[in-house]
Scaffold this motif. Structure first.
Motif, PDB file in Angstrom:
ATOM      1  N   TYR A   6     -22.979  41.352  43.655  1.00  0.00           N
ATOM      2  CA  TYR A   6     -24.394  41.255  43.291  1.00  0.00           C
ATOM      3  C   TYR A   6     -24.762  41.986  42.001  1.00  0.00           C
ATOM      4  O   TYR A   6     -25.881  42.459  41.845  1.00  0.00           O
ATOM      5  CB  TYR A   6     -25.280  41.759  44.431  1.00  0.00           C
ATOM      6  CG  TYR A   6     -24.904  41.201  45.766  1.00  0.00           C
ATOM      7  CD1 TYR A   6     -24.971  39.844  46.024  1.00  0.00           C
ATOM      8  CD2 TYR A   6     -24.447  42.036  46.778  1.00  0.00           C
ATOM      9  CE1 TYR A   6     -24.611  39.321  47.257  1.00  0.00           C
ATOM     10  CE2 TYR A   6     -24.085  41.528  48.015  1.00  0.00           C
ATOM     11  CZ  TYR A   6     -24.169  40.174  48.239  1.00  0.00           C
ATOM     12  OH  TYR A   6     -23.805  39.674  49.458  1.00  0.00           O
ATOM     13  N   ARG A   8     -23.917  44.841  41.151  1.00  0.00           N
ATOM     14  CA  ARG A   8     -24.029  46.287  41.396  1.00  0.00           C
ATOM     15  C   ARG A   8     -22.708  47.023  41.208  1.00  0.00           C
ATOM     16  O   ARG A   8     -22.686  48.144  40.713  1.00  0.00           O
ATOM     17  CB  ARG A   8     -24.555  46.554  42.799  1.00  0.00           C
ATOM     18  CG  ARG A   8     -25.969  46.034  42.996  1.00  0.00           C
ATOM     19  CD  ARG A   8     -26.400  46.230  44.435  1.00  0.00           C
ATOM     20  NE  ARG A   8     -27.732  45.736  44.649  1.00  0.00           N
ATOM     21  CZ  ARG A   8     -28.818  46.491  44.628  1.00  0.00           C
ATOM     22  NH1 ARG A   8     -28.728  47.773  44.393  1.00  0.00           N
ATOM     23  NH2 ARG A   8     -29.989  45.949  44.857  1.00  0.00           N
ATOM     24  N   ASP A  52     -19.497  38.683  51.023  1.00  0.00           N
ATOM     25  CA  ASP A  52     -20.940  38.456  51.041  1.00  0.00           C
ATOM     26  C   ASP A  52     -21.528  38.878  52.385  1.00  0.00           C
ATOM     27  O   ASP A  52     -22.590  39.498  52.440  1.00  0.00           O
ATOM     28  CB  ASP A  52     -21.229  36.986  50.751  1.00  0.00           C
ATOM     29  CG  ASP A  52     -22.686  36.719  50.466  1.00  0.00           C
ATOM     30  OD1 ASP A  52     -23.303  37.483  49.697  1.00  0.00           O
ATOM     31  OD2 ASP A  52     -23.216  35.731  51.010  1.00  0.00           O
ATOM     32  N   HIS A  56     -24.069  42.183  52.350  1.00  0.00           N
ATOM     33  CA  HIS A  56     -25.336  41.457  52.208  1.00  0.00           C
ATOM     34  C   HIS A  56     -26.551  42.362  52.004  1.00  0.00           C
ATOM     35  O   HIS A  56     -27.531  41.966  51.398  1.00  0.00           O
ATOM     36  CB  HIS A  56     -25.566  40.527  53.401  1.00  0.00           C
ATOM     37  CG  HIS A  56     -25.815  41.247  54.675  1.00  0.00           C
ATOM     38  ND1 HIS A  56     -24.784  41.674  55.485  1.00  0.00           N
ATOM     39  CD2 HIS A  56     -26.966  41.634  55.275  1.00  0.00           C
ATOM     40  CE1 HIS A  56     -25.303  42.291  56.535  1.00  0.00           C
ATOM     41  NE2 HIS A  56     -26.617  42.283  56.428  1.00  0.00           N
ATOM     42  N   GLU A  57     -26.487  43.608  52.486  1.00  0.00           N
ATOM     43  CA  GLU A  57     -27.644  44.501  52.339  1.00  0.00           C
ATOM     44  C   GLU A  57     -27.891  44.898  50.884  1.00  0.00           C
ATOM     45  O   GLU A  57     -28.976  45.363  50.544  1.00  0.00           O
ATOM     46  CB  GLU A  57     -27.505  45.755  53.219  1.00  0.00           C
ATOM     47  CG  GLU A  57     -26.386  46.679  52.823  1.00  0.00           C
ATOM     48  CD  GLU A  57     -25.041  46.345  53.433  1.00  0.00           C
ATOM     49  OE1 GLU A  57     -24.097  47.116  53.196  1.00  0.00           O
ATOM     50  OE2 GLU A  57     -24.892  45.330  54.133  1.00  0.00           O
ATOM     51  N   TYR A  58     -26.917  44.686  50.000  1.00  0.00           N
ATOM     52  CA  TYR A  58     -27.084  44.971  48.576  1.00  0.00           C
ATOM     53  C   TYR A  58     -27.664  43.788  47.798  1.00  0.00           C
ATOM     54  O   TYR A  58     -27.989  43.925  46.623  1.00  0.00           O
ATOM     55  CB  TYR A  58     -25.730  45.335  47.939  1.00  0.00           C
ATOM     56  CG  TYR A  58     -25.151  46.630  48.422  1.00  0.00           C
ATOM     57  CD1 TYR A  58     -25.684  47.849  48.027  1.00  0.00           C
ATOM     58  CD2 TYR A  58     -24.050  46.642  49.272  1.00  0.00           C
ATOM     59  CE1 TYR A  58     -25.148  49.040  48.468  1.00  0.00           C
ATOM     60  CE2 TYR A  58     -23.503  47.834  49.711  1.00  0.00           C
ATOM     61  CZ  TYR A  58     -24.056  49.035  49.309  1.00  0.00           C
ATOM     62  OH  TYR A  58     -23.518  50.213  49.748  1.00  0.00           O
ATOM     63  N   ALA A  59     -27.775  42.636  48.424  1.00  0.00           N
ATOM     64  CA  ALA A  59     -28.167  41.409  47.730  1.00  0.00           C
ATOM     65  C   ALA A  59     -29.664  41.346  47.465  1.00  0.00           C
ATOM     66  O   ALA A  59     -30.469  41.771  48.284  1.00  0.00           O
ATOM     67  CB  ALA A  59     -27.754  40.185  48.544  1.00  0.00           C
ATOM     68  N   GLY A  60     -29.985  40.788  46.317  1.00  0.00           N
ATOM     69  CA  GLY A  60     -31.352  40.419  46.017  1.00  0.00           C
ATOM     70  C   GLY A  60     -31.511  38.940  46.352  1.00  0.00           C
ATOM     71  O   GLY A  60     -30.551  38.249  46.695  1.00  0.00           O
ATOM     72  N   ILE A  61     -32.701  38.446  46.233  1.00  0.00           N
ATOM     73  CA  ILE A  61     -32.969  37.042  46.549  1.00  0.00           C
ATOM     74  C   ILE A  61     -32.116  36.144  45.651  1.00  0.00           C
ATOM     75  O   ILE A  61     -32.105  36.287  44.429  1.00  0.00           O
ATOM     76  CB  ILE A  61     -34.463  36.726  46.368  1.00  0.00           C
ATOM     77  CG1 ILE A  61     -35.260  37.531  47.385  1.00  0.00           C
ATOM     78  CG2 ILE A  61     -34.730  35.237  46.518  1.00  0.00           C
ATOM     79  CD1 ILE A  61     -36.744  37.476  47.201  1.00  0.00           C
ATOM     80  N   GLN A  63     -28.924  36.031  45.213  1.00  0.00           N
ATOM     81  CA  GLN A  63     -27.672  36.577  44.690  1.00  0.00           C
ATOM     82  C   GLN A  63     -26.504  36.265  45.626  1.00  0.00           C
ATOM     83  O   GLN A  63     -26.681  36.178  46.836  1.00  0.00           O
ATOM     84  CB  GLN A  63     -27.761  38.099  44.506  1.00  0.00           C
ATOM     85  CG  GLN A  63     -28.647  38.517  43.373  1.00  0.00           C
ATOM     86  CD  GLN A  63     -28.642  40.027  43.216  1.00  0.00           C
ATOM     87  OE1 GLN A  63     -28.769  40.755  44.179  1.00  0.00           O
ATOM     88  NE2 GLN A  63     -28.490  40.477  41.985  1.00  0.00           N
ATOM     89  N   THR A  64     -25.330  36.124  45.026  1.00  0.00           N
ATOM     90  CA  THR A  64     -24.112  35.902  45.797  1.00  0.00           C
ATOM     91  C   THR A  64     -22.991  36.768  45.245  1.00  0.00           C
ATOM     92  O   THR A  64     -23.078  37.276  44.129  1.00  0.00           O
ATOM     93  CB  THR A  64     -23.661  34.419  45.739  1.00  0.00           C
ATOM     94  OG1 THR A  64     -23.424  34.079  44.383  1.00  0.00           O
ATOM     95  CG2 THR A  64     -24.694  33.483  46.330  1.00  0.00           C
TER      96      THR A  64
END
Length: 70
Positions: A6, A8, A52, A56-61, A63-64
């Motif tokens: 993501y 990050r 993923d 998933h808790e690091y994802a923004g809308i 994002q993959t």
């Protein structure tokens, strides 16, 4: 295989002794992520989807997890 999580951070996934081992990759160094376990029978093409699910808790809308070219 390297993956962008993501935007990050990045991880490197290697096949070692019939297991998938995950490393966090940072500026020329890497550290093993002991708390990320990938099932040994998981196919290489399924790893991005698995990561993923794990991160998933690091994802923004929208994002993959993206696999990076080696």
């Amino acid at each position: 295989m390297r993956f962008d999580i993501y935007g990050r951070f990045q991880v490197e996934v290697r096949r070692e002794n019939e297991e998938w081992i995950v490393y966090r990759a940072e500026l020329g160094k890497r550290a093993k992520l002991h708390d990320v376990i990938i099932p040994p029978d998981l196919a290489a093409q399924e790893i991005a989807t698995y990561l993923d699910d794990v991160f998933h808790e690091y994802a923004g809308i929208g994002q993959t997890v993206e696999q990076l070219a080696d």
